[in-house]
Write a protein that holds these residues in place. Structure first.
Motif, PDB file in Angstrom:
ATOM      1  N   GLU A   1       0.838  -1.196   0.000  1.00  0.00           N
ATOM      2  CA  GLU A   1       0.000   0.000   0.000  1.00  0.00           C
ATOM      3  C   GLU A   1       0.877   1.251   0.000  1.00  0.00           C
ATOM      4  O   GLU A   1       2.102   1.170   0.130  1.00  0.00           O
ATOM      5  N   THR A   2       0.234   2.388  -0.193  1.00  0.00           N
ATOM      6  CA  THR A   2       0.957   3.666  -0.101  1.00  0.00           C
ATOM      7  C   THR A   2       0.527   4.372   1.185  1.00  0.00           C
ATOM      8  O   THR A   2      -0.566   4.129   1.690  1.00  0.00           O
TER       9      THR A   2
ATOM     10  N   VAL B   1       5.964   4.339  -0.266  1.00  0.00           N
ATOM     11  CA  VAL B   1       5.374   3.160  -0.917  1.00  0.00           C
ATOM     12  C   VAL B   1       5.876   1.932  -0.158  1.00  0.00           C
ATOM     13  O   VAL B   1       7.088   1.675  -0.106  1.00  0.00           O
ATOM     14  N   ILE B   2       4.952   1.188   0.461  1.00  0.00           N
ATOM     15  CA  ILE B   2       5.332  -0.026   1.213  1.00  0.00           C
ATOM     16  C   ILE B   2       5.387  -1.190   0.222  1.00  0.00           C
ATOM     17  O   ILE B   2       4.388  -1.532  -0.418  1.00  0.00           O
ATOM     18  N   VAL B   3       6.584  -1.791   0.073  1.00  0.00           N
ATOM     19  CA  VAL B   3       6.767  -2.914  -0.867  1.00  0.00           C
ATOM     20  C   VAL B   3       7.230  -4.146  -0.107  1.00  0.00           C
ATOM     21  O   VAL B   3       7.699  -4.054   1.029  1.00  0.00           O
ATOM     22  N   ARG B   4       7.111  -5.293  -0.773  1.00  0.00           N
ATOM     23  CA  ARG B   4       7.527  -6.536  -0.107  1.00  0.00           C
ATOM     24  C   ARG B   4       8.235  -7.462  -1.082  1.00  0.00           C
ATOM     25  O   ARG B   4       8.047  -7.398  -2.300  1.00  0.00           O
TER      26      ARG B   4
ATOM     27  N   GLY C   1       8.728 -11.572  -0.646  1.00  0.00           N
ATOM     28  CA  GLY C   1       8.482 -12.698   0.256  1.00  0.00           C
ATOM     29  C   GLY C   1       7.880 -12.199   1.551  1.00  0.00           C
ATOM     30  O   GLY C   1       6.863 -11.516   1.559  1.00  0.00           O
ATOM     31  N   ASP C   2       8.529 -12.494   2.689  1.00  0.00           N
ATOM     32  CA  ASP C   2       8.014 -12.033   3.987  1.00  0.00           C
ATOM     33  C   ASP C   2       8.744 -10.781   4.481  1.00  0.00           C
ATOM     34  O   ASP C   2       8.534 -10.320   5.596  1.00  0.00           O
ATOM     35  N   LYS C   3       9.615 -10.196   3.633  1.00  0.00           N
ATOM     36  CA  LYS C   3      10.335  -8.976   4.006  1.00  0.00           C
ATOM     37  C   LYS C   3       9.637  -7.757   3.422  1.00  0.00           C
ATOM     38  O   LYS C   3       9.056  -7.836   2.334  1.00  0.00           O
ATOM     39  N   MET C   4       9.703  -6.628   4.150  1.00  0.00           N
ATOM     40  CA  MET C   4       9.063  -5.393   3.685  1.00  0.00           C
ATOM     41  C   MET C   4      10.033  -4.221   3.786  1.00  0.00           C
ATOM     42  O   MET C   4      11.012  -4.273   4.526  1.00  0.00           O
ATOM     43  N   ALA C   5       9.713  -3.159   3.023  1.00  0.00           N
ATOM     44  CA  ALA C   5      10.484  -1.918   3.102  1.00  0.00           C
ATOM     45  C   ALA C   5       9.586  -0.764   2.679  1.00  0.00           C
ATOM     46  O   ALA C   5       8.614  -0.958   1.938  1.00  0.00           O
ATOM     47  N   GLY C   6       9.895   0.435   3.165  1.00  0.00           N
ATOM     48  CA  GLY C   6       9.161   1.633   2.769  1.00  0.00           C
ATOM     49  C   GLY C   6      10.032   2.489   1.858  1.00  0.00           C
ATOM     50  O   GLY C   6      11.136   2.881   2.248  1.00  0.00           O
TER      51      GLY C   6
ATOM     52  N   ILE D   1      15.274  -4.863  -1.561  1.00  0.00           N
ATOM     53  CA  ILE D   1      15.050  -5.531  -0.272  1.00  0.00           C
ATOM     54  C   ILE D   1      16.011  -6.699  -0.155  1.00  0.00           C
ATOM     55  O   ILE D   1      15.921  -7.668  -0.909  1.00  0.00           O
ATOM     56  N   LYS D   2      16.933  -6.622   0.749  1.00  0.00           N
ATOM     57  CA  LYS D   2      17.899  -7.695   0.949  1.00  0.00           C
ATOM     58  C   LYS D   2      17.658  -8.346   2.301  1.00  0.00           C
ATOM     59  O   LYS D   2      17.342  -7.670   3.262  1.00  0.00           O
TER      60      LYS D   2
END
Length: 678
Positions: free
Chosen positions: A570-571, A619-622, A624-629, A677-678
């Motif tokens: 989501e944003t 912008v919230i991105v993912r 797998g099970d990891k997320m980042a803004g 996302i690492k």
């Protein structure tokens, strides 16, 4: 009913009966005493025999009749089912499938099925089919290369061979046989040619190189080579190639060659005369069959994938122009133009769906080969394994289908070799002797997920970490803070293997790194979940298509970037005061989870004179099970764009997967969330 309608029904029903035979034979192997299964196979074979005889396909009818005799003996309990007998029946089904395929392509359905028929006759008499193999191999050894495998040469090749002889080169005809369970035949052929080209010059191959590359041969092929190397050395070098079972090298004598060429010409003239006589005698019947095959092929056409690619590229240009028209329409605010553009957008949207669907293929085209493969591998490994396939009707883009086969082969072989234990070990651990492997495919949003799950021993985290430290992949300090999933990901490192003993199935320290690279090159990802003693799940996420994607357009300074919607959760708009720091990293509390903040302005090194405002667009991105803004300046909106590569000169740009041309002619770079996302 017209003849072409009969032929169409015959082809479709034959395929259904043969698929049923394959499935029921695998069931029979699990329940050899179940006469109901034998009756099912017998009914399919009996129906196929009747249809083949009616349509005039004698080779098909004869082989099915012989198979039917064996099945009849089994159901009347004259013969007891075992793996040896099932191997022969599977061989017969393979021949039947090849003949039906020949008919479907407008051929005559003829095929040399003498090997399968002879083995079936031995079984019917209560004898072992291995006797036939022994006799055949002895006869073949005495007779030398079979006429079918002997090469014929044109004038140019004949001249090269003669001149080579005069210059002191040896000319060898080499018959090469791959192992019966060889899965990647084209790869083995490539390795064979690589060896041959180092020691001499390849003059000819039978079948042709193109047919060998497309795996259009059984297990044997022949190659003619000129070289200075002794015959024995050539043979030894070829036998070192993995999965090459036999390499018979024989010198090509000029006198024999001349005699063989003359015999070939005589046979060709004789065969041609016989064919003309037969055609004259049976003109009406042949005309009907040819006309029927022609009319059937008119209902479905085979289109070269390159033509579909060209069509897709043209449509991509149309999508770019559509975006431009939509923007012009908004700027001019003309009602008639607005209505026309809106109508064109709907039509082009329908056209887009049709073009994409033309390229969509059910994944069963890949999955169908695995039950037989698992059966053979289980026998080689002395394991009992049940393969369950779910969601085989899930559709994927043709380009993805073409690439995904080999990675799945690697993962299934890995599950069978490393995952599922031997019956003795499973029994000692209180498990069922038969291991389970589940191959599952399903759609979710704009992605297809493929899962390979087994109920084996699982992945030993400590063993993986120990091996990774030994190989120098990670340090002991890094190892101490690794989560379970991070540890499992180490098995994708190049050259990594925990196998204590190298086998032909897997464990050579290659494979899984190739799997990951292939999947990521398709815009996908692969993750592992495992529990020691309970099993493992390898989950592959793939995009439905690789060309047109939905994105969120964002702005950073005066530059536009596209973030794939498939990666976005989501944003959000956040206050600057809500930002916290953890481990020297900016983070926010997002619905109870700590999510790291990444500034695209900093990552892409975009110069800025502006001061940060009190509120930030995120912008919230993912992955797998990891997320980042991802912090951006502003949101522009959602749009369908055409993904274009950056070309050969910009292959290693960090976190950029491609670019797109927007409606106003500007270029927007497409962010790669997997890399961020690492």
């Amino acid at each position: 009913m017209e003849m072409n309608q009969y032929l169409e029904v015959f082809i479709e029903e034959s395929k259904e009966h043969l698929q049923a035979c394959n499935e029921q034979l695998l069931e029979l192997e699990k329940n050899p005493e179940d006469i109901k299964i034998v009756n099912e196979i017998f009914r399919s074979a009996h129906t196929l025999k009747g249809m083949s005889a009616t349509m005039g396909y004698e080779d098909l009818a004869n082989l099915t009749h012989q198979m039917e005799n064996v099945l009849d003996a089994i159901r009347n309990q004259k013969i007891k089912v075992n793996a040896e007998i099932l191997d022969v029946v599977f061989l017969a089904v393979d021949d039947l499938e090849a003949m039906v395929l020949s008919i479907a392509e407008g051929g005559d359905g003829k095929r040399d099925v003498s090997a399968a028929v002879s083995k079936l006759k031995l079984i019917e008499k209560g004898q072992s089919p291995i006797q036939f193999e022994t006799k055949t191999e002895t006869a073949a050894a005495l007779a030398g290369p079979s006429p079918a495998m002997k090469s014929t040469y044109d004038e140019f090749e004949w001249t090269v061979i003669q001149q080579s002889k005069e210059q002191g080169f040896e000319t060898y005809e080499i018959t090469i046989a791959l192992r019966g369970d060889c899965l990647l035949k084209a790869a083995r052929v490539y390795m064979v040619f690589e060896v041959l080209e180092k020691i001499g010059e390849v003059i000819k191959s039978t079948p042709s190189v193109e047919q060998l590359e497309e795996e259009q041969f059984d297990q044997e092929f022949s190659v003619t080579i000129v070289t200075h190397e002794p015959k024995e050395d050539v043979e030894q070098k070829l036998l070192k190639v993995s999965e090459v079972e036999k390499a018979k090298v024989s010198s090509l004598l000029l006198e024999e060659l001349r005699q063989h060429e003359q015999e070939t010409e005589t046979e060709a003239v004789s065969s041609s005369s016989e064919a003309e006589t037969l055609l004259a005698e049976n003109q009406p019947k042949h005309e009907k069959k040819a006309q029927a095959a022609k009319q059937t092929s008119n209902k479905t056409i085979r289109v070269n994938i390159e033509r579909l690619d060209i069509l897709m590229n043209l449509f991509e240009e149309l999508v770019i122009d559509r975006g431009r028209l939509e923007q012009i329409s908004r700027e001019l605010n003309n009602q008639e133009l607005h209505e026309t553009v809106e109508h064109m957008s709907r039509i082009s949207g329908d056209l887009q769906n049709i073009i994409l669907n033309m390229r969509m293929v059910p994944i069963e085209t890949v999955f169908n080969r695995f039950p037989r493969m698992v059966r053979q591998l289980a026998r080689d490994l002395n394991k009992k394994i049940n393969l369950e396939i779910i969601g085989a009707d899930t559709e994927l883009d043709r380009t993805v289908i073409d690439e995904i086969g080999d990675p799945l082969v690697h993962l299934i072989r890995n599950a069978l070799d490393h995952g599922v234990e031997t019956p003795e070990v499973r029994k000692a651990n209180g498990k069922n002797e038969e291991g389970n492997v589940i191959l599952k495919a399903y759609h979710s949003g704009n992605h297809v997920f493929i899962e390979i799950a087994d109920d084996g021993s699982g992945i030993n985290k400590e063993k993986v970490i120990s091996k990774a430290i030994k190989k120098g992949i990670i340090t002991e300090q890094t190892a101490s803070v690794l989560s379970d999933k991070q540890a499992y990901d180490l098995i994708f490192a190049s050259g990594f293997s925990t196998a204590e003993k190298i086998s032909d199935v897997s464990g050579r320290g290659v494979g899984l790194d190739v799997v990951k690279n292939t999947i990521e090159s398709l815009g996908g990802s692969v993750t592992i979940d495992s529990k020691v003693g309970q099993g493992s799940i390898f989950s592959i996420q793939l995009p439905l298509t690789l060309s047109i994607i939905s994105v969120m357009l964002v702005e950073i300074e005066e530059e536009k970037y596209a973030i794939p919607l498939s990666s976005i959760i989501e944003t959000a708009i956040i206050k600057k005061g809500d930002i916290m720091r953890a481990h020297n990293q900016k983070v926010i509390d997002f619905r109870g989870k700590v999510v790291p903040l990444l500034s695209l302005k900093d990552i892409f090194d975009i110069p800025s004179d502006q001061q940060e405002s009190e509120f930030l667009s995120v912008v919230i991105v993912r992955k797998g099970d990891k997320m980042a803004g991802l912090v951006v300046d502003s949101f522009i909106g959602q749009q369908e764009v055409v993904l274009k590569s950056l070309g050969n000169y910009l292959t290693n740009v960090f976190a950029i997967s491609g670019a797109t041309i927007l409606g106003d002619g500007q270029v927007a770079l497409i962010a790669d969330c997997n890399a961020l996302i690492k």
